[in-house]
Write an enzyme that holds these catalytic residues in place. Sequence first.
Site, short mmCIF file in Angstrom:
data_model
loop_
_atom_site.label_atom_id
_atom_site.label_comp_id
_atom_site.label_asym_id
_atom_site.label_seq_id
_atom_site.Cartn_x
_atom_site.Cartn_y
_atom_site.Cartn_z
N GLU A 483 0.82 -1.23 0.00
CA GLU A 483 0.00 0.00 0.00
C GLU A 483 0.85 1.28 0.00
OE1 GLU A 483 -2.14 -3.37 1.57
OE2 GLU A 483 -0.79 -2.19 2.82
N GLU A 507 -4.41 -11.03 -3.48
CA GLU A 507 -5.47 -11.00 -2.47
C GLU A 507 -6.82 -10.61 -3.07
OE1 GLU A 507 -3.56 -8.24 0.12
OE2 GLU A 507 -4.85 -6.58 -0.47
#
Length: 699
Positions: A483, A507
């Site tokens: 992120e 994911e």
Amino acid sequence: MRSFYLSCLCALLSILSARAQELKSPDGNFILAFKLNNGVPVYTLQYKGKTVVNESKLGFELKDPGSFSKDFTIKATSTKTADETWQTVWGQQKEIRDQHNELLVQLTQSATGRALDLRFRLFNDGLGFRYEFPIQPNLRHFTIVNEVTEFNLAKDYKAFWLPGDYDTNEFETVTSRISEIHSLIDKAREPMAANSPTPNLAVQTPLMLKSDDGLYVNIHEAALVNFPAMCLNVDDQHYVLSAHLTPDKSGNRGYIQTGSNSPWRTIVVSDDARQILASTLILNLNEPCAIADPSWIKPVKYVGVWWEYFTGGGSTWQYTDNQDITIGKTDYKTLTPNGHHGANTTHVKEMIDFAAKNGFDAVLVEGWNEGWEDNTANVKEHVYSFTKAYPDFDVAELHKYAAQKGVKIIMHHETTSSVTSYERQLDDAFRFMVDNGYNSVKTGYVGPIQPHSEYHDGQYMVNHYLHVAQTAAKYKIMVDSHEAVRPTGLCRTWPNWLAQESARGTEFESFGGNRPDHTCVLPFTRLMGGPMDYTPGIFEGNLSEYGKSKAKLSTTLVKQLALYVTMYSPLQMAADLPQNYNKFADAFQFIKDVAVDWDNSYILEAEPGDYITIARKAKGKEEWYIGGITDENAREAVIKFDFLPAGKKYTATVYADDKDISWQVNPQKYTIRKITVTNKTVLKQKLAPSGGVAISVKS
């Protein structure tokens, strides 16, 4: 007489400013031209006689003292050449050649006397240029309101783009004409843990483009240090892109001191898509390794307590269901465990055993530390402890057990974007790692940034991510950041920054899936700036097998194998659960065998969004690995083995999609066969829809 000489000097400067300064690439295929248009700096770029960038403006608008984009004269220009080869600490090749020609243009603003330098470097694979802000008597600090830099394409290119956003890079890539972006951008946005869309029409970099006349163009940046990340404003009627710097929430784009410079703006160009993937331009524009002795930095292949949290099978990051947690005050030993906590000593020992048995270097463990129960509030500053483990995670015992097995444990530092709290704990956290045998950490930044005035891609956070990597280097710790801002080649300077996520990873397969073309796009976009921790290797793609999720993987099993080659990273995870690898043990062999560091790489076939086939030679070994992938369309890969040494025979183990399957129908069916190959062998291999081929070649 003095006024006469001044008049002559002004006339000379005017002529010099109006005349285009040209620079050619070493192979002569690129021509850069720079000039001033009535005091406004502009540039053009040609490739093999075709215009890539039409006349485009350069400069900045400043908060005070105003414009830094006009009223310039050329004070001086100079050129130089470079041709050297440098050694990588790890990478897609052992050596990289840095061959370029350089033009430095020194500008002076007529009314103010302020100075601005422009440095252009032209390589055989494209252009890099940056702004340099010299130390000067009448300018010391300034605030950027806007960067004027343009990329005037003047053509309606096919584009592979993400909507402009200051907080997330995890959207699905959209493929469309530039002229169509406006009508598609709202649909392209998805709810994320943190969303901050640009107020105007803009897209993210790296931006991949293809023209109707066969040019491939990639626009990004290199060496992003102490500067906000760049999106691109889109003029979808005139096909002009321009720099859009990530602001803070006061609207300021950057706080700069003279004596510094901007990141490089990069334009990689070729008429062969394979050369886009082979480009080393962004790495070459970064500074050499800053770590005196990087011998402790090693590529890693790992497994982990991770995927089980996404399958719907019941494992949790949290030790307890009690959310009334205050770090430093709550005694977890008084709380009732939920019975589903994945990061417990017994389970982690099982993963260590699996890693040791199958030759993996490390085990990632998420959810080991206090604080996960109350990690979604996004208003709480002190969310986690990075030195205190849950009661069922015995740090000392696991350190001893892993050491006995020759396996490392990878630390996990999820911050939930509480950045100030993480920085206060950083040295203690890294000392804790060193004391307990950890040499690598996965960091995470889910949710809105704290302090709340900042974005993930702003100057403040750009400095934070680099600060973490630099501090980790002092403790001989390797970093995998999730992120974070998209990479810009800083892994050359700080090679302990092994990988980043900064894109839509595996994911998302559990959240509803990635499109079949997703991994055929990412190497042309996200991976242009550096390696990604994509976490491939999912063999059980039907998550309904675990009882809750209805998600299904968007690839065949063999395509998952091929990703270990096509999605380059020195940090590769075998992300699935051990029981699924035991079930398909013969296919798992490829993951066990495949290297994570390379002497050389060969791009055999490539078309953005459609297909990629890559061969790589394992570092220091007579072994090669090949991965080929395709989008939702079946295709026949044509694999030439001419990269092999002449006059030798090798055994190739070919992992292929079975007949009449696809990512939707029997995706787990595959074949394995052995063939003899030489450097004259040409293999034609069918790939199923969203399928692949994986090949190991050994003597």
